[in-house]
Motif scaffolding. Sequence first.
Motif, PDB file in Angstrom:
ATOM      1  N   LYS A  75       0.941   5.341  -0.226  1.00  0.00           N
ATOM      2  CA  LYS A  75       0.161   6.582  -0.191  1.00  0.00           C
ATOM      3  C   LYS A  75       0.925   7.697  -0.888  1.00  0.00           C
ATOM      4  CE  LYS A  75      -2.443   9.804   2.467  1.00  0.00           C
ATOM      5  NZ  LYS A  75      -2.769  10.489   3.688  1.00  0.00           N
ATOM      6  N   ALA A 127     -11.842  10.948   2.093  1.00  0.00           N
ATOM      7  CA  ALA A 127     -11.968   9.756   2.942  1.00  0.00           C
ATOM      8  C   ALA A 127     -11.189   9.904   4.239  1.00  0.00           C
ATOM      9  CB  ALA A 127     -11.457   8.535   2.185  1.00  0.00           C
ATOM     10  N   ASP A 128     -11.774   9.462   5.345  1.00  0.00           N
ATOM     11  CA  ASP A 128     -10.990   9.332   6.572  1.00  0.00           C
ATOM     12  C   ASP A 128     -10.396   7.925   6.585  1.00  0.00           C
ATOM     13  OD1 ASP A 128     -13.039   7.653   7.372  1.00  0.00           O
ATOM     14  OD2 ASP A 128     -13.604   8.815   9.144  1.00  0.00           O
ATOM     15  N   THR A 129      -9.830   7.528   7.716  1.00  0.00           N
ATOM     16  CA  THR A 129      -9.120   6.242   7.690  1.00  0.00           C
ATOM     17  C   THR A 129     -10.088   5.066   7.557  1.00  0.00           C
ATOM     18  OG1 THR A 129      -9.043   6.128  10.111  1.00  0.00           O
ATOM     19  CG2 THR A 129      -7.165   7.120   9.015  1.00  0.00           C
ATOM     20  N   GLY A 153       3.288   0.965   5.071  1.00  0.00           N
ATOM     21  CA  GLY A 153       4.241   1.761   5.844  1.00  0.00           C
ATOM     22  C   GLY A 153       3.704   1.900   7.259  1.00  0.00           C
ATOM     23  N   MET A 188      -4.645   4.789  -3.268  1.00  0.00           N
ATOM     24  CA  MET A 188      -5.890   5.520  -3.466  1.00  0.00           C
ATOM     25  C   MET A 188      -5.533   7.004  -3.436  1.00  0.00           C
ATOM     26  SD  MET A 188      -9.348   5.645  -1.188  1.00  0.00           S
ATOM     27  CE  MET A 188      -8.873   6.990  -0.125  1.00  0.00           C
ATOM     28  N   ASP A 194       6.564   4.518   3.165  1.00  0.00           N
ATOM     29  CA  ASP A 194       6.165   3.404   2.298  1.00  0.00           C
ATOM     30  C   ASP A 194       7.319   2.899   1.443  1.00  0.00           C
ATOM     31  OD1 ASP A 194       3.764   3.778   3.441  1.00  0.00           O
ATOM     32  OD2 ASP A 194       2.814   4.755   1.719  1.00  0.00           O
ATOM     33  N   THR A 215      -1.784   9.088  10.907  1.00  0.00           N
ATOM     34  CA  THR A 215      -2.584   8.377  11.913  1.00  0.00           C
ATOM     35  C   THR A 215      -2.092   6.973  12.223  1.00  0.00           C
ATOM     36  OG1 THR A 215      -4.119   7.350  10.347  1.00  0.00           O
ATOM     37  CG2 THR A 215      -4.678   9.576  11.117  1.00  0.00           C
ATOM     38  N   ALA A 216      -1.419   6.323  11.294  1.00  0.00           N
ATOM     39  CA  ALA A 216      -1.016   4.909  11.448  1.00  0.00           C
ATOM     40  C   ALA A 216      -2.215   3.975  11.591  1.00  0.00           C
ATOM     41  CB  ALA A 216      -0.046   4.745  12.623  1.00  0.00           C
ATOM     42  N   GLN A 217      -3.377   4.400  11.117  1.00  0.00           N
ATOM     43  CA  GLN A 217      -4.593   3.610  11.331  1.00  0.00           C
ATOM     44  C   GLN A 217      -4.996   2.764  10.128  1.00  0.00           C
ATOM     45  OE1 GLN A 217      -6.497   6.621  14.627  1.00  0.00           O
ATOM     46  NE2 GLN A 217      -7.580   6.509  12.697  1.00  0.00           N
ATOM     47  N   VAL A 218      -4.505   3.128   8.959  1.00  0.00           N
ATOM     48  CA  VAL A 218      -5.013   2.481   7.749  1.00  0.00           C
ATOM     49  C   VAL A 218      -4.608   1.001   7.676  1.00  0.00           C
ATOM     50  CG1 VAL A 218      -4.902   2.474   5.218  1.00  0.00           C
ATOM     51  CG2 VAL A 218      -5.283   4.623   6.440  1.00  0.00           C
ATOM     52  N   LEU A 224     -12.412   7.191  14.328  1.00  0.00           N
ATOM     53  CA  LEU A 224     -11.304   7.098  15.283  1.00  0.00           C
ATOM     54  C   LEU A 224     -10.336   8.231  15.007  1.00  0.00           C
ATOM     55  CD1 LEU A 224      -9.547   5.546  17.404  1.00  0.00           C
ATOM     56  CD2 LEU A 224      -8.645   4.208  15.492  1.00  0.00           C
ATOM     57  N   CYS A 248       0.855  -1.193   0.000  1.00  0.00           N
ATOM     58  CA  CYS A 248       0.000   0.000   0.000  1.00  0.00           C
ATOM     59  C   CYS A 248       0.887   1.237   0.000  1.00  0.00           C
ATOM     60  CB  CYS A 248      -0.889   0.018   1.226  1.00  0.00           C
ATOM     61  SG  CYS A 248      -2.049  -1.334   1.214  1.00  0.00           S
ATOM     62  N   ARG A 289      -5.484  17.242  17.351  1.00  0.00           N
ATOM     63  CA  ARG A 289      -4.291  16.414  17.142  1.00  0.00           C
ATOM     64  C   ARG A 289      -3.329  17.067  16.163  1.00  0.00           C
ATOM     65  NH1 ARG A 289      -4.417  12.920  12.231  1.00  0.00           N
ATOM     66  NH2 ARG A 289      -2.495  12.333  13.263  1.00  0.00           N
ATOM     67  N   SER A 327       1.727   7.695   7.573  1.00  0.00           N
ATOM     68  CA  SER A 327       1.986   8.642   6.492  1.00  0.00           C
ATOM     69  C   SER A 327       2.569   9.911   7.088  1.00  0.00           C
ATOM     70  CB  SER A 327       0.692   8.966   5.744  1.00  0.00           C
ATOM     71  OG  SER A 327      -0.111   9.826   6.531  1.00  0.00           O
TER      72      SER A 327
HETATM   73  C1  FAD Z   1      -4.950  17.147   9.234  1.00  0.00           C
HETATM   74  C2  FAD Z   1      -5.610  15.826   9.055  1.00  0.00           C
HETATM   75  C3  FAD Z   1      -5.906  15.023  10.153  1.00  0.00           C
HETATM   76  C4  FAD Z   1      -6.548  13.801   9.991  1.00  0.00           C
HETATM   77  N1  FAD Z   1      -6.870  13.057  11.095  1.00  0.00           N
HETATM   78  C5  FAD Z   1      -7.578  11.913  10.945  1.00  0.00           C
HETATM   79  C6  FAD Z   1      -7.988  11.141  12.079  1.00  0.00           C
HETATM   80  O1  FAD Z   1      -7.649  11.456  13.215  1.00  0.00           O
HETATM   81  N2  FAD Z   1      -8.737  10.033  11.859  1.00  0.00           N
HETATM   82  C7  FAD Z   1      -9.101   9.626  10.620  1.00  0.00           C
HETATM   83  O2  FAD Z   1      -9.797   8.609  10.486  1.00  0.00           O
HETATM   84  N3  FAD Z   1      -8.703  10.301   9.528  1.00  0.00           N
HETATM   85  C8  FAD Z   1      -7.958  11.441   9.651  1.00  0.00           C
HETATM   86  N4  FAD Z   1      -7.553  12.140   8.551  1.00  0.00           N
HETATM   87  C9  FAD Z   1      -7.832  11.580   7.230  1.00  0.00           C
HETATM   88  C10 FAD Z   1      -6.687  10.633   6.807  1.00  0.00           C
HETATM   89  O3  FAD Z   1      -5.484  11.364   6.735  1.00  0.00           O
HETATM   90  C11 FAD Z   1      -6.978  10.023   5.476  1.00  0.00           C
HETATM   91  O4  FAD Z   1      -7.994   9.083   5.638  1.00  0.00           O
HETATM   92  C12 FAD Z   1      -5.845   9.341   4.761  1.00  0.00           C
HETATM   93  O5  FAD Z   1      -6.354   8.940   3.506  1.00  0.00           O
HETATM   94  C13 FAD Z   1      -5.287   8.070   5.383  1.00  0.00           C
HETATM   95  O6  FAD Z   1      -4.777   8.224   6.604  1.00  0.00           O
HETATM   96  P1  FAD Z   1      -3.249   8.517   6.934  1.00  0.00           P
HETATM   97  O7  FAD Z   1      -2.698   9.485   5.993  1.00  0.00           O
HETATM   98  O8  FAD Z   1      -3.237   8.858   8.361  1.00  0.00           O
HETATM   99  O9  FAD Z   1      -2.516   7.116   6.698  1.00  0.00           O
HETATM  100  P2  FAD Z   1      -1.787   6.163   7.750  1.00  0.00           P
HETATM  101  O10 FAD Z   1      -2.780   5.306   8.412  1.00  0.00           O
HETATM  102  O11 FAD Z   1      -0.846   6.919   8.609  1.00  0.00           O
HETATM  103  O12 FAD Z   1      -0.959   5.299   6.699  1.00  0.00           O
HETATM  104  C14 FAD Z   1      -0.413   4.040   7.045  1.00  0.00           C
HETATM  105  C15 FAD Z   1      -0.134   3.251   5.810  1.00  0.00           C
HETATM  106  O13 FAD Z   1      -1.351   2.909   5.157  1.00  0.00           O
HETATM  107  C16 FAD Z   1      -1.179   2.939   3.752  1.00  0.00           C
HETATM  108  N5  FAD Z   1      -2.053   3.973   3.181  1.00  0.00           N
HETATM  109  C17 FAD Z   1      -2.642   5.007   3.825  1.00  0.00           C
HETATM  110  N6  FAD Z   1      -3.371   5.738   2.961  1.00  0.00           N
HETATM  111  C18 FAD Z   1      -3.224   5.163   1.747  1.00  0.00           C
HETATM  112  C19 FAD Z   1      -3.716   5.469   0.457  1.00  0.00           C
HETATM  113  N7  FAD Z   1      -4.515   6.509   0.249  1.00  0.00           N
HETATM  114  N8  FAD Z   1      -3.363   4.662  -0.567  1.00  0.00           N
HETATM  115  C20 FAD Z   1      -2.558   3.594  -0.371  1.00  0.00           C
HETATM  116  N9  FAD Z   1      -2.064   3.272   0.828  1.00  0.00           N
HETATM  117  C21 FAD Z   1      -2.392   4.037   1.885  1.00  0.00           C
HETATM  118  C22 FAD Z   1       0.277   3.237   3.515  1.00  0.00           C
HETATM  119  O14 FAD Z   1       0.981   2.017   3.430  1.00  0.00           O
HETATM  120  C23 FAD Z   1       0.663   3.993   4.771  1.00  0.00           C
HETATM  121  O15 FAD Z   1       2.033   3.927   5.075  1.00  0.00           O
HETATM  122  C24 FAD Z   1      -6.902  13.352   8.707  1.00  0.00           C
HETATM  123  C25 FAD Z   1      -6.575  14.139   7.607  1.00  0.00           C
HETATM  124  C26 FAD Z   1      -5.937  15.359   7.765  1.00  0.00           C
HETATM  125  C27 FAD Z   1      -5.633  16.178   6.569  1.00  0.00           C
END
Ligand code: FAD
Lengths: 254, 320
Positions: A8, A93-95, A117, A62, A38, A125-128, B109, A6, B128, A120
């Motif tokens: 991002k 999209a959120d996580t 990874g 995505m 990543d 968030t490290a939630q995906v 979350l 995955c 956050r 991001s």
């Molecule tokens: C300022 C801000 C704060 C936010 N806070 C939240 C929050 O608290 N909770 C919430 O639900 N959403 C939150 N979001 C939305 C969130 O950033 C998006 O949903 C984002 O698409 C995925 O989350 P992440 O960037 O934190 O990925 P993370 O979960 O940090 O990514 C972990 C791993 O997942 C994979 N991954 C993540 N996104 C993708 C992608 N689009 N395509 C392919 N692989 C991917 C990669 O391998 C990546 O290393 C926030 C957005 C912004 C702009």
Amino acid sequence: MRIVVCIKPTPEGSELAISPETGTLEREKGDLIINPFDLYAVEEAIKIKEKQKEVEITGIAMAPPKGDSALREALALGCDRTILLTDREFAGADTLATSRTLAKAIDKLGFDLVICGMKSTDGDTAQVGPGIAEFLDISHVSWVSSILELGEKMVVKQMLEDCYREVEVGLPCLITVTKEINDPRLPSFKNKLKAKKAEIETWGLENLGLNPQECGLKGSPTRVVKTAHPSYRKEVEFVDEKGFIEELEEWRIL
Amino acid sequence: MVLIVGEERQEKIAPITYDLIGEGKELAEKIEEGVDCAYIGNRKNAGELLHYGLDRVFLLESDEFIEEEGASSLASLIEKIKPTIVLIGATNRGRSLAPRLAVKLETGLTADCTGLEINEKGEFLQIRPAFGGNVMATIVTKTLPKMATVRYKVMDRAHRTDEKSGSIQDVEPVPYNKKKILNLYPIEERGDITEAEIIISGGKGLGKKDGFKLIEEFANVLGGVVGASRKAVDDGWIDYSHQVGLSGRTVKPKLYIACGISGSVQHLAGMQTSEHIVAINENEAAPIFKVADVGILGDLYEIIPRLIDEVEEYRKKMGS
Ligand SMILES: Cc1cc2nc3c(=O)[nH]c(=O)nc-3n(C[C@H](O)[C@H](O)[C@H](O)COP(=O)(O)OP(=O)(O)OC[C@H]3O[C@@H](n4cnc5c(N)ncnc54)[C@H](O)[C@@H]3O)c2cc1C
Ligand SMILES: Cc1cc2nc3c(=O)[nH]c(=O)nc-3n(C[C@H](O)[C@H](O)[C@H](O)COP(=O)(O)OP(=O)(O)OC[C@H]3O[C@@H](n4cnc5c(N)ncnc54)[C@H](O)[C@@H]3O)c2cc1C
């Protein structure tokens, strides 16, 4: 073995374009690159491919259409195939919605191992990763700093604050990897050129058979309602060494 | 109800648990509800948690934290007791568990919160850092329960009382057999800075590795420990375990002294909730002075030896 990585696409650089007037993010500006964390996921997949027979690596992202630049980078590094999930309905999209959409695509591809990874650099968030695993109903191990064994089962080293654990999990499973796991390589110039011309496969809502209510903004229970620069309010008092001692006394430190 | 999820590390209650109880109580008061704790670990520790003024402690007895097992068991518990807010530690274990749980419950979350508020309209605001600490985002959740992971050391901890309250109720475990913990190797918490009351940190402004000798001497005189900025760590002057900031430790000591540290948003993210902050820097415009209570302007190599002398003299005068 079918590995899905995955990836991002994230804005380049740590200094982001934030509008000084409104405090909102100017996400349209600048190129999208592979989320730096990543690169470790891609590298680990390539290392597995170098050691084992019949490994196919698919990089999946995505992102808006311009996210293809990150997937080209992934091709140049050694992914066999890449897929860009892009659709107006995926925006915002959120996580939860991100995990659901990615899981649907990964399920459609078929897989033995998913590598993400650890987080991001933008959403942070490290939630995906764990979210995808739950949607796919498979095991996951976050914070993997080393793969110790990989066969029918895998044994990995998981870093926690107070310890590391050796975890054995059956395949299929998902791992999220930390920076300790490897040293990502750079793509060769030749491969970069080749990747530039490659056709990037794209999938939209229809390819995934998802309902618009489940994706993007509509499928997201969280909303970012405000973004601001961190603000600090204190008024500093400049002192000399005598003043320093007085303050420590007042704070009951001396 | 507010439900907080306690954490166990190597058979001990992880201190984040007390942060969560403290914050949970504050929120619960505002929404006029109570606080429950779900604890994944052993019975003895669950018993100890009864001293923290909780309504109920739900115990998922387990020797080894397994994300999948925790998520399934907690999901059934949450469906039964229907809390409005669920708080989990933004620790490696918590951030691995919480997203699975949120997906099971199909709810939002918010990650790694450093501030939680209830506004006049009764909305739950989750604050956050994102984008490497350059942005503070406020997030609301439209589904129930509203879930958040909470960063360690930014909330006010709950304190133990001699009396006990509430009772332990067992949670039905949902065993998971596709994962096994083969071994666990403790990491020695050598010179862990997160629990220290006094931290003296050095940054790039030290100019050389040897500069940390002075910082160490200063720390010894004040009975503190040594912290560092990322630049100092990246230059190999000091070990990563000393790094304070977004990609290092978050600290909340009684006294934080920043020496030759400019005060980048990422550094501030790890120390701005310290009770008292002193900054020593030769540049009056350094952003560290925006969070400092007290500033000392000038060359740290001149200032720190003078401060050491003053402290020693003070101690002599006070006969200690
Ligand atoms: C300022 C801000 C704060 C936010 N806070 C939240 C929050 O608290 N909770 C919430 O639900 N959403 C939150 N979001 C939305 C969130 O950033 C998006 O949903 C984002 O698409 C995925 O989350 P992440 O960037 O934190 O990925 P993370 O979960 O940090 O990514 C972990 C791993 O997942 C994979 N991954 C993540 N996104 C993708 C992608 N689009 N395509 C392919 N692989 C991917 C990669 O391998 C990546 O290393 C926030 C957005 C912004 C702009
Ligand atoms: C994603 C991300 C995560 C990061 N995480 C962290 C983190 O966890 N922790 C962290 O600290 N940084 C982190 N950073 C790095 C951060 O942006 C800064 O680069 C770093 O904090 C700067 O370190 P510094 O203050 O020591 O150095 P500088 O910014 O170079 O500051 C040196 C200071 O010393 C002063 N000075 C110089 N000589 C003297 C002297 N003789 N006497 C007194 N003062 C003197 C100067 O005036 C200056 O203010 C992160 C960055 C990113 C992008």
